[in-house]
Structure formats: C-alpha cells, structure tokens
Design an enzyme around this catalytic site. Structure first.
Site, PDB file in Angstrom:
ATOM      1  N   GLY A 149      26.575  -5.271 -25.220  1.00 38.56           N
ATOM      2  CA  GLY A 149      25.384  -5.756 -25.846  1.00 38.56           C
ATOM      3  C   GLY A 149      24.812  -7.102 -25.496  1.00 38.56           C
ATOM      4  O   GLY A 149      24.006  -7.476 -26.031  1.00 38.56           O
ATOM      5  N   GLU A 200      32.925  -5.344 -22.178  1.00 40.52           N
ATOM      6  CA  GLU A 200      32.407  -4.046 -21.801  1.00 40.52           C
ATOM      7  C   GLU A 200      31.118  -4.003 -21.551  1.00 40.52           C
ATOM      8  O   GLU A 200      30.333  -3.376 -22.380  1.00 40.52           O
ATOM      9  CB  GLU A 200      33.104  -2.812 -23.085  1.00 40.52           C
ATOM     10  N   GLY A 219      27.153  -3.036 -19.777  1.00 41.23           N
ATOM     11  CA  GLY A 219      26.869  -1.994 -18.794  1.00 41.23           C
ATOM     12  C   GLY A 219      25.571  -2.799 -18.487  1.00 41.23           C
ATOM     13  O   GLY A 219      25.464  -3.177 -17.294  1.00 41.23           O
ATOM     14  N   ARG A 220      24.393  -3.131 -19.152  1.00 48.93           N
ATOM     15  CA  ARG A 220      23.238  -3.279 -18.732  1.00 48.93           C
ATOM     16  C   ARG A 220      23.329  -4.755 -18.104  1.00 48.93           C
ATOM     17  O   ARG A 220      22.596  -4.995 -17.231  1.00 48.93           O
ATOM     18  CB  ARG A 220      22.417  -3.395 -20.070  1.00 48.93           C
ATOM     19  N   ARG A 248      12.866   3.940 -20.477  1.00 50.78           N
ATOM     20  CA  ARG A 248      12.837   2.924 -21.563  1.00 50.78           C
ATOM     21  C   ARG A 248      11.566   2.452 -22.099  1.00 50.78           C
ATOM     22  O   ARG A 248      11.768   2.394 -23.617  1.00 50.78           O
ATOM     23  CB  ARG A 248      13.560   1.905 -21.020  1.00 50.78           C
ATOM     24  N   TYR A 258      11.827   2.925 -26.103  1.00 49.80           N
ATOM     25  CA  TYR A 258      11.878   1.867 -26.949  1.00 49.80           C
ATOM     26  C   TYR A 258      10.750   0.722 -26.967  1.00 49.80           C
ATOM     27  O   TYR A 258      11.241  -0.137 -27.517  1.00 49.80           O
ATOM     28  CB  TYR A 258      13.161   0.958 -26.410  1.00 49.80           C
ATOM     29  N   CYS A 271       2.056  14.953 -17.371  1.00 48.47           N
ATOM     30  CA  CYS A 271       1.313  15.567 -18.456  1.00 48.47           C
ATOM     31  C   CYS A 271       1.833  15.401 -19.795  1.00 48.47           C
ATOM     32  O   CYS A 271       2.158  16.229 -20.504  1.00 48.47           O
ATOM     33  CB  CYS A 271       1.092  17.157 -18.246  1.00 48.47           C
ATOM     34  N   TYR A 298      19.955   2.124 -17.254  1.00 52.28           N
ATOM     35  CA  TYR A 298      19.334   3.147 -18.043  1.00 52.28           C
ATOM     36  C   TYR A 298      17.807   3.443 -17.494  1.00 52.28           C
ATOM     37  O   TYR A 298      16.845   3.579 -18.092  1.00 52.28           O
ATOM     38  CB  TYR A 298      18.990   2.605 -19.633  1.00 52.28           C
TER      39      TYR A 298
END
Length: 419
Positions: A225, A266, A268-269, A305, A309, A338, A374
C-alpha cells in the site's frame, strides 16, 4: 518518472531506438529504479514482492537477485515464482501464497511443494488442515477499516472481501487446533495508495491481534500500500518514520513473547510502478468541435488503470523527427478500441479531461510513465488486440523480455466444432 512533456530517451536509451528494436506498443522497464526501490526498504527484515503488480519472469528474477522474496495470489503466480528461481521452502519462506480462497490447483500446489500459506478466509484453514495437518500458517486479518487511492483499491473494512474479519480471530485459532496448525504469523493490508496516517493505524491493530494469538507468532507483515508518485504534487511516505512505527510494535511483541519476531513488508506497486513506461505511436490527430484528440495504437487493453480508477499517469511526446521546439496545447489522449471509455486522460467516474502536451503528428510517439505496476499484467485481448511486448533496460542496454503476441497466439486453444 517523466518530468517533462517531451521525452527523448528512457534510462539513457533513445525512444527512437526502442521503437526500432521492439515496435509499439511496448512496456519498457528500468532495472535501476527497481533496485533503488528495493534498497529503500532494506531496514525491514524481509521485503516480499507482491508480484501481481508485474509478474514477468525477468522482473521476478531481478527482484530475487536483489534479495527480495515473493508473494503469490494464484496457482499461476506460484508457478511463476518457481520458474523464476524461487525455492518453495525456507526460513523465511521464499514464496507465500496469500489469497481469500484456494482453488483446487492452488491447494494442490501448496500441498505438493510445501508452500507457506497466508489464509484470508476461515474456510482455507479447514481445506489446508485436511490435506496437510501440522503445517504452520499465517492469517491475513481485516482490521475493520481500510483506505486507498480509490474505493476499488480499499482492501479493509466490512465491504472488503479481503482477509479474516478481526472479530473472528479467536474462532480461527480454535478452528486450526484440531489440525495441529500453529498460527505463526499475521498479515494486514488495508489498501493501495494509503498515506502514513492510515498506514500507521494498522500498527495498533496488528499488535492487538498478535497478543490475542500469543507466542506462536514468529512474523508480522505490514502488507503493502505504499504510495507512488505519479504527479509532481504527490509525495512519498516517510519510510524511516513508517519503519520506526512497525519496529516499535515488533520490539514490544518480542519482549512479550521472549523470542525474535520477523518484520516483513509486502510492496508491489512501490517497487515497480516508476520503472515502467508504455511507448505507443500516435496514429491519428483529430478535432471533435473544440477538442483535439491524440489517438494511439495502445488502449485500455494495454493500460487499464485510467478506465478502472481514473488514474493519472504522466505523459510525454517523443518527436519522431527529433524536433522538440513545439508549442503545447490541450489534448485528450485515447486509444484505438471500440469503446467510449478508451481514454487515458480521464478522472474517476469516467470524466474526460485534457492534458497539456506538445503539438504532435501521426508517427510521433507518446510515452506514458509510471506504468510498471498493474500495466501489462492487467492487459487483455479486447477487440482481438495482441498483448504488448515488454523490454528491460539495464546498464544502458535494452533487451526484450516478452515478445509481442501474434495472431496465432491469440486464437490458440480456440476450436470450431466439426459439423
């Protein structure tokens, strides 16, 4: 990160050379940035990469060589980790399976290879206990609150499907007992893109949960996070302050339990987002009343993304002719699909906005920054579009780490039944 609206090179390699070598659209990753972000977190005992952010085997291998371990959320990610050279068993465990369910394949793999399991649902305790009694487990706890850069990335609270509800912890301890399964660790993650205030709230919840479990606890995980800087106005978390908060919790638990407690994080991003760039070619410049559109050969099939979001990504024009003396204008950047939502410059809720970018023409390239997390992993074949290529720049050298998907790849597995 892109800091200008013009971009001539990525990690020292000219954009024009990258396009000649790999074509478009292509994701390009800067290995040095990934190493830098792993080093940022060195005060923690264990850096465990949440590979769902970017799971290319070369990226996993790079992370492993930097001493980080890995998290897997599916059978496929377990297999990826093994293929990238992570071993199944060790202390701390090189691979941890973290999920809210076992599908049948993931359960089989965890049992077969002895993969450490972080249970996000009470049912997982019974399912693993029946197959492998006596194995230590960790529990992912939903502390009853969450936060994220979008409601869709909020992983805590009663509307989140993730983790074991905090009030059910004592029930889960009783549930594990008949299988002789000790709860050896706890994990909490409240959402992606949270700030220090919200991240620090997890510390108190973790300490209470660990005390409730007792001295079988050998590790605690702060989850992920950590926010990423996408705009010049964004800021990083004070990592030293964040570590000190968690270290204080860990030390109090060690004093209470009388043995060491490992402190994991932990990300990720945080590890990979800034390393990534999506290079696309501008294939049309068109006017719709008073709006100017740059339409690319990349769409939300490559980078989802913004449509998911309303996420902001820095953008820059890479002139094909090398001429950077260009006035700027307000433009809307979209893709080829499309679908009306195939717009990269939109806010959450689907509201289309403009971006100030240099004037461009068909054949120029547009570089979208902070796409290492992502990005490719959320790609699709919508409109029968092939998945993009991927490349890694390391030490000034660019090499392909995934070839572009072909049409034969696209239809492999499809069948027309004989009449």
């Amino acid at each position: 990160m892109l800091t200008s609206t013009l971009c001539k090179e990525i990690a020292g390699v000219p954009v024009a050379d990258l396009v000649r070598q790999f074509g478009t659209p292509t994701f390009v990753y800067d290995a040095a940035m990934i190493r830098r972000r792993i080093a940022d977190l060195s005060p923690f005992d264990t850096v465990r990469y949440a590979q769902k952010a970017c799971s290319n085997l070369t990226i996993l291998d790079l992370v492993r060589r930097q001493g980080a371990l890995v998290d897997a959320v599916s059978a496929g990610e377990i297999r990826r980790a093994l293929a990238a050279g992570f071993t199944a068993e060790g202390d701390p465990p090189p691979i941890v399976y973290t999920a809210d369910i076992f599908d049948r394949e993931s359960l089989d793999l965890c049992v077969e290879h002895g993969i450490a399991v972080n249970c996000g649902s009470p049912d997982m305790i019974d399912q693993l206990g029946r197959r492998k009694p006596g194995q230590g487990i960790t529990l992912r706890i939903n502390p009853g609150f969450g936060h994220g850069h979008s409601q869709k990335t909020n992983t805590g609270g009663k509307q989140a499907k993730h983790g074991i509800w905090h009030a059910q912890l004592s029930d889960c301890l009783r549930q594990a007992k008949p299988y002789a399964m000790d709860v050896v660790g706890l994990h909490m993650h409240i959402g992606s893109g949270t700030d220090l205030e919200h991240l620090s709230q997890v510390c108190g919840a973790m300490e209470q949960a660990a005390i409730a479990v007792g001295p079988s606890i050998r590790s605690i995980s702060a989850g992920g996070g950590l926010p990423t800087v996408y705009r010049s106005t964004d800021s990083y978390v004070d990592l030293a302050a964040y570590f000190n908060l968690w270290d204080a919790v860990r030390r109090r638990l060690e004093q209470r339990f009388g043995h060491p407690v490992r402190l994991e994080i932990e990300p990720g991003r945080y590890l990979v987002a800034e390393s990534g760039f999506l290079i696309a070619e501008i294939r049309a410049v068109k006017r719709q009343d008073d709006n100017t559109f740059y339409l690319l050969d990349a769409g939300f099939n490559n980078l989802a993304r913004p449509i998911l979001y309303g996420s902001y990504h820095p953008m820059a024009v890479a002139p094909a002719d090398g001429n950077d003396a260009r006035p700027e204008q307000d433009v809307i950047v979209g893709g080829p699909l499309c679908e009306s939502g195939d717009i990269f410059t939109q806010e959450e809720g689907g509201f289309v906005v403009t971006r100030r970018l240099p004037k461009a023409a068909v054949g120029d390239w547009l570089v979208i920054g902070c796409t290492g997390a992502y990005g490719f992993v959320m790609g699709s074949n919508y409109n029968s579009k092939p998945l993009a290529a991927e490349a890694l720049i390391d030490g000034g050298q660019a090499r392909r780490i995934r070839r572009r998907q072909t049409f034969d790849d696209l239809i492999r597995g499809e069948e027309i039944p004989a009449s």
